[in-house]
Design a protein around this motif. Structure first.
Motif, mmCIF file in Angstrom:
data_model
loop_
_atom_site.group_PDB
_atom_site.id
_atom_site.type_symbol
_atom_site.label_atom_id
_atom_site.label_comp_id
_atom_site.label_asym_id
_atom_site.label_seq_id
_atom_site.Cartn_x
_atom_site.Cartn_y
_atom_site.Cartn_z
ATOM 1 N N TYR A 1 0.831 -1.206 0.000
ATOM 2 C CA TYR A 1 0.000 0.000 0.000
ATOM 3 C C TYR A 1 0.863 1.252 0.000
ATOM 4 O O TYR A 1 0.596 2.219 -0.715
ATOM 5 N N LEU B 1 -0.771 4.621 -1.664
ATOM 6 C CA LEU B 1 -2.148 4.608 -1.183
ATOM 7 C C LEU B 1 -2.278 5.094 0.252
ATOM 8 O O LEU B 1 -3.393 5.324 0.737
ATOM 9 N N THR B 2 -1.143 5.267 0.924
ATOM 10 C CA THR B 2 -1.194 5.610 2.344
ATOM 11 C C THR B 2 -0.728 7.031 2.625
ATOM 12 O O THR B 2 -0.421 7.379 3.764
ATOM 13 N N PRO C 1 1.142 9.468 -7.127
ATOM 14 C CA PRO C 1 1.360 8.152 -6.511
ATOM 15 C C PRO C 1 1.805 7.125 -7.539
ATOM 16 O O PRO C 1 1.408 7.170 -8.711
ATOM 17 N N VAL D 1 0.966 4.220 -8.029
ATOM 18 C CA VAL D 1 -0.083 3.394 -8.609
ATOM 19 C C VAL D 1 -0.466 3.873 -10.003
ATOM 20 O O VAL D 1 -0.849 3.069 -10.863
ATOM 21 N N SER E 1 -9.128 9.698 -4.318
ATOM 22 C CA SER E 1 -8.084 9.003 -3.561
ATOM 23 C C SER E 1 -7.339 8.039 -4.481
ATOM 24 O O SER E 1 -7.907 7.522 -5.448
ATOM 25 N N PRO E 2 -6.054 7.775 -4.219
ATOM 26 C CA PRO E 2 -5.285 6.836 -5.048
ATOM 27 C C PRO E 2 -5.922 5.450 -5.126
ATOM 28 O O PRO E 2 -5.801 4.769 -6.142
ATOM 29 N N SER E 3 -6.600 5.043 -4.071
ATOM 30 C CA SER E 3 -7.236 3.722 -4.062
ATOM 31 C C SER E 3 -8.286 3.584 -5.151
ATOM 32 O O SER E 3 -8.597 2.467 -5.578
ATOM 33 N N CYS F 1 -3.298 -4.938 -5.736
ATOM 34 C CA CYS F 1 -2.176 -4.075 -5.366
ATOM 35 C C CYS F 1 -0.848 -4.796 -5.553
ATOM 36 O O CYS F 1 0.098 -4.252 -6.142
#
Length: 237
Positions: free
Chosen positions: A17, A22-23, A35, A37, A92-94, A181
């Protein structure tokens, strides 16, 4: 090309993560780099598109045209498009991990392949649906359409098509999320090790921040300010 779920390890979970970005604390997002990701997702999508187009060019399969297919291939790369969405949609990146899961679920339909003509629209729509499902605040489709370079009407149609294709089943269990992930990192590990890429926000612009405590009045002000941004111009296809 569907992403095969790997076996997750609890010890690798938080590290994964963090590695994907993501954090990042909400208060630090304005100063953070894009990020990781986004890079891994765009690399994976690029690879999938290339494989699909090679398969289709070989005439071994028949493709069905979908609502996500445009008349021409957008000039903006998948990576730059993903960064644009993150910068202006402020999700959010998620959401990008969740969006990938939605995209692959959509692509499980017979004769549906993601190509250069459809990947951008499928990405913006999946991210929008993910943001509305898991984020505390989000914007209207008129704004998301401007971010994605499409009309409000088209944004509405794409969202409805995706939702009905998924049968409105948007919930993703934690194990599936973890698996994606970890797999994103594995898919792009070679590229990241060979050519580490760092991308910073341009023009020193500090993105606006929204959170769950923002009331409706503040939300409307944010939308109005975003609409006035010249950076949103010149990305229609």
């Amino acid at each position: 090309m569907a992403m095969a779920p790997p076996t997750t390890d609890a010890g690798d979970e938080l590290e994964s993560y963090s590695s994907l970005g993501l954090t990042v604390p909400h208060s630090q997002k304005g100063n953070a780099e894009f990020p990781k990701v986004l890079l891994l997702l765009s690399t994976y999508l690029d690879k999938t598109v290339q494989q699909n187009e090679e398969l289709l060019d070989s005439s071994k399969v028949k493709e069905s045209t979908t609502i996500f297919h445009g008349q021409r291939v957008p000039e903006l790369s998948i990576k730059l498009y993903a960064e644009r969405i993150f910068k202006y949609a402020q999700c959010s990146p998620s959401c990008f991990v969740l969006a990938l899961i939605y995209m692959e679920r959509y692509l499980q339909q017979p004769n549906i392949y993601m190509t250069s003509f459809s990947v951008h629209r499928l990405l913006i729509t999946s991210v929008v649906v993910a943001a509305k499902f898991i984020d505390d605040s989000f914007f209207n489709n008129a704004y998301y359409g401007r971010v994605g370079g499409i009309s409000t009407r088209e944004m509405n149609r794409l969202e409805l098509d995706l939702l009905f294709s998924l049968d409105f089943r948007l919930k993703v269990n934690l194990e599936t999320f973890r698996s994606y992930c970890l797999q994103l990192e594995k898919e792009a590990l070679a590229l990241v090790l060979e050519r580490p890429i760092k991308v910073h926000a341009t023009n020193g612009t500090k993105p606006l921040i929204c959170n769950g405590s923002v009331d409706e009045t503040c939300k409307h002000e944010l939308v109005r300010e975003r609409y006035s941004s010249q950076a949103l111009q010149g990305c229609s296809w």
